[in-house]
Design a protein around this motif. Structure first.
Motif, PDB file in Angstrom:
ATOM      1  N   UNK A   1      10.352  -3.468   0.357  1.00 22.19           N
ATOM      2  CA  UNK A   1       9.821  -2.331  -0.386  1.00 22.19           C
ATOM      3  C   UNK A   1      10.233  -2.324  -1.850  1.00 22.19           C
ATOM      4  N   UNK A   2      11.520  -2.542  -2.116  1.00 19.86           N
ATOM      5  CA  UNK A   2      12.059  -2.339  -3.457  1.00 19.86           C
ATOM      6  C   UNK A   2      11.352  -3.142  -4.552  1.00 19.86           C
ATOM      7  N   UNK A   3      11.039  -4.426  -4.363  1.00 19.96           N
ATOM      8  CA  UNK A   3      10.380  -5.163  -5.443  1.00 19.96           C
ATOM      9  C   UNK A   3       9.010  -4.622  -5.822  1.00 19.96           C
ATOM     10  N   UNK A   4       8.470  -3.722  -5.016  1.00 18.12           N
ATOM     11  CA  UNK A   4       7.143  -3.157  -5.271  1.00 18.12           C
ATOM     12  C   UNK A   4       7.221  -1.776  -5.922  1.00 18.12           C
ATOM     13  N   UNK A   5       8.430  -1.276  -6.136  1.00 21.40           N
ATOM     14  CA  UNK A   5       8.609   0.072  -6.679  1.00 21.40           C
ATOM     15  C   UNK A   5       8.653   0.015  -8.198  1.00 21.40           C
ATOM     16  N   UNK A   6       7.568   0.422  -8.813  1.00 21.33           N
ATOM     17  CA  UNK A   6       7.424   0.300 -10.272  1.00 21.33           C
ATOM     18  C   UNK A   6       7.564   1.623 -10.993  1.00 21.33           C
TER      19      UNK A   6
ATOM     20  N   UNK B   1      18.441  -1.737  -3.633  1.00 23.89           N
ATOM     21  CA  UNK B   1      17.145  -1.222  -4.071  1.00 23.89           C
ATOM     22  C   UNK B   1      17.028  -1.198  -5.582  1.00 23.89           C
ATOM     23  N   UNK B   2      18.072  -0.751  -6.258  1.00 24.16           N
ATOM     24  CA  UNK B   2      18.012  -0.662  -7.712  1.00 24.16           C
ATOM     25  C   UNK B   2      18.036  -2.033  -8.373  1.00 24.16           C
ATOM     26  N   UNK B   3      18.652  -3.003  -7.714  1.00 23.67           N
ATOM     27  CA  UNK B   3      18.658  -4.358  -8.256  1.00 23.67           C
ATOM     28  C   UNK B   3      17.292  -5.027  -8.109  1.00 23.67           C
ATOM     29  N   UNK B   4      16.615  -4.768  -7.003  1.00 24.93           N
ATOM     30  CA  UNK B   4      15.352  -5.436  -6.744  1.00 24.93           C
ATOM     31  C   UNK B   4      14.140  -4.720  -7.340  1.00 24.93           C
ATOM     32  N   UNK B   5      14.235  -3.417  -7.529  1.00 23.79           N
ATOM     33  CA  UNK B   5      13.074  -2.638  -7.950  1.00 23.79           C
ATOM     34  C   UNK B   5      12.831  -2.754  -9.450  1.00 23.79           C
ATOM     35  N   UNK B   6      11.587  -2.956  -9.876  1.00 24.35           N
ATOM     36  CA  UNK B   6      11.267  -2.899 -11.307  1.00 24.35           C
ATOM     37  C   UNK B   6      11.649  -1.552 -11.926  1.00 24.35           C
TER      38      UNK B   6
ATOM     39  N   UNK C   1       0.836  -1.199   0.000  1.00 16.84           N
ATOM     40  CA  UNK C   1       0.000   0.000   0.000  1.00 16.84           C
ATOM     41  C   UNK C   1       0.872   1.251   0.000  1.00 16.84           C
ATOM     42  N   UNK C   2       1.945   1.215   0.786  1.00 15.86           N
ATOM     43  CA  UNK C   2       2.864   2.351   0.839  1.00 15.86           C
ATOM     44  C   UNK C   2       3.597   2.525  -0.484  1.00 15.86           C
ATOM     45  N   UNK C   3       4.030   1.422  -1.083  1.00 19.40           N
ATOM     46  CA  UNK C   3       4.749   1.483  -2.358  1.00 19.40           C
ATOM     47  C   UNK C   3       3.876   2.075  -3.446  1.00 19.40           C
ATOM     48  N   UNK C   4       2.616   1.700  -3.476  1.00 19.78           N
ATOM     49  CA  UNK C   4       1.688   2.212  -4.487  1.00 19.78           C
ATOM     50  C   UNK C   4       1.352   3.678  -4.243  1.00 19.78           C
ATOM     51  N   UNK C   5       1.352   4.077  -2.977  1.00 21.93           N
ATOM     52  CA  UNK C   5       0.872   5.407  -2.610  1.00 21.93           C
ATOM     53  C   UNK C   5       1.933   6.493  -2.721  1.00 21.93           C
ATOM     54  N   UNK C   6       3.121   6.231  -2.225  1.00 25.79           N
ATOM     55  CA  UNK C   6       4.088   7.299  -1.964  1.00 25.79           C
ATOM     56  C   UNK C   6       5.106   7.469  -3.089  1.00 25.79           C
TER      57      UNK C   6
END
Length: 278
Positions: free
Chosen positions: A107-112, A135-140, A72-77
């Motif tokens: 958090x990172x895998x949810x950052x699109x 973070x950069x490795x895991x984040x889309x 929810x936080x990843x989608x929101x912020x």
């Protein structure tokens, strides 16, 4: 601005409430459902001056809410503060950053989309670079995720005041986007006249504040800082590529008096020699 605060303890709760007080829409994240329920009811589980009033006001208005769902936080912020605990390890000479890395891994895998992660926790040398790479490795979103380290200088019982009216802000950044984000989230504080020291977290100089401050309580190991406070709001003193984002001298190392004009800092939030390895 839409902001999340990951970790709602003695650091995260006051910070979330203060960000709402600055006018941001804020979501706090914690794994403790009972604590989240209490916070959403506007009830304060810790003692901090002004915190109960801010929690009650901003949860009632809808500007501040809490959840156990990090998605929810990843989608929101658009900006995510990491305020998890970093207790001192059993050796007494390093910090346990497991919660910081755990928060980033969740958090990172949810950052699109492009966003900024801002570390608030006390961490050891090298953490910023490692968190950025993780973070950069895991984040889309990959390299569109920026990491800034913005260490807290808080007195227990006065965290709200010290967040809303700091005598300075420190931000370790590596990109223009990261600097833009940190300036945006703290815009009301900067507009009120607080100085910001924009630093390069990859370098390892020290800086010293001018003027004087009350003596530190016994046992507080504070930093010699090697740039004077004075002049423009954004200070990059000649010859001092600043860094004050990570702990260089571990807990228990010999300290020196430091941070003139800073509030007296209890041992729980003691300042130590601050720098980053190149």
């Amino acid at each position: 601005m839409r902001v999340s605060v990951i970790g709602c303890g003695h650091l995260g709760i006051p910070h979330a409430a203060a960000m709402a007080e600055l006018g941001h829409e804020v979501i706090g994240v914690d794994v403790d459902q009972a604590k989240v329920d209490r916070l959403n009811a506007g009830q304060c589980p810790i003692y901090e001056t002004r915190l109960p009033e801010l929690l009650a006001a901003h949860t009632a208005s809808g500007r501040l809410r809490f959840t156990t769902d990090i998605r929810e936080a990843a989608d929101f912020a658009d900006l995510h503060f990491i305020g998890t605990g970093t207790p001192i390890n059993a050796d007494g000479r390093s910090y346990d950053t497991a919660q910081v890395y755990g928060a980033v891994r969740q958090l990172a895998p949810l950052l699109t989309r492009p966003c900024t992660i801002v570390g608030k926790s006390t961490v050891t040398v090298g953490t910023t670079a490692q968190v950025t790479a993780l973070a950069q490795r895991l984040a889309p979103a990959g390299q569109d995720v920026d990491v800034v380290w913005n260490p807290e200088f808080l007195r227990e019982g006065h965290a709200v005041q010290d967040t809303l009216r700091p005598d300075r802000l420190i931000a370790g950044i590596t990109t223009a986007e990261g600097e833009k984000a940190i300036r945006a989230v703290y815009a009301p504080i900067l507009d009120a006249g607080a100085p910001i020291f924009v630093t390069d977290p990859r370098r390892a100089p020290r800086w010293v504040w001018s003027n004087t401050r009350p003596p530190d309580p016994p046992g507080v190991n504070t930093s010699p800082l090697t740039a004077q406070a004075g002049g423009s709001r954004s200070r990059r003193p000649s010859g001092y590529p600043l860094s004050a984002c990570e702990v260089a001298n571990p807990p228990g190392a010999p300290g020196t008096p430091g941070a003139p004009n800073a509030p007296a800092v209890p041992s729980r939030f003691g300042l130590v020699g601050l720098r980053e390895r190149v």
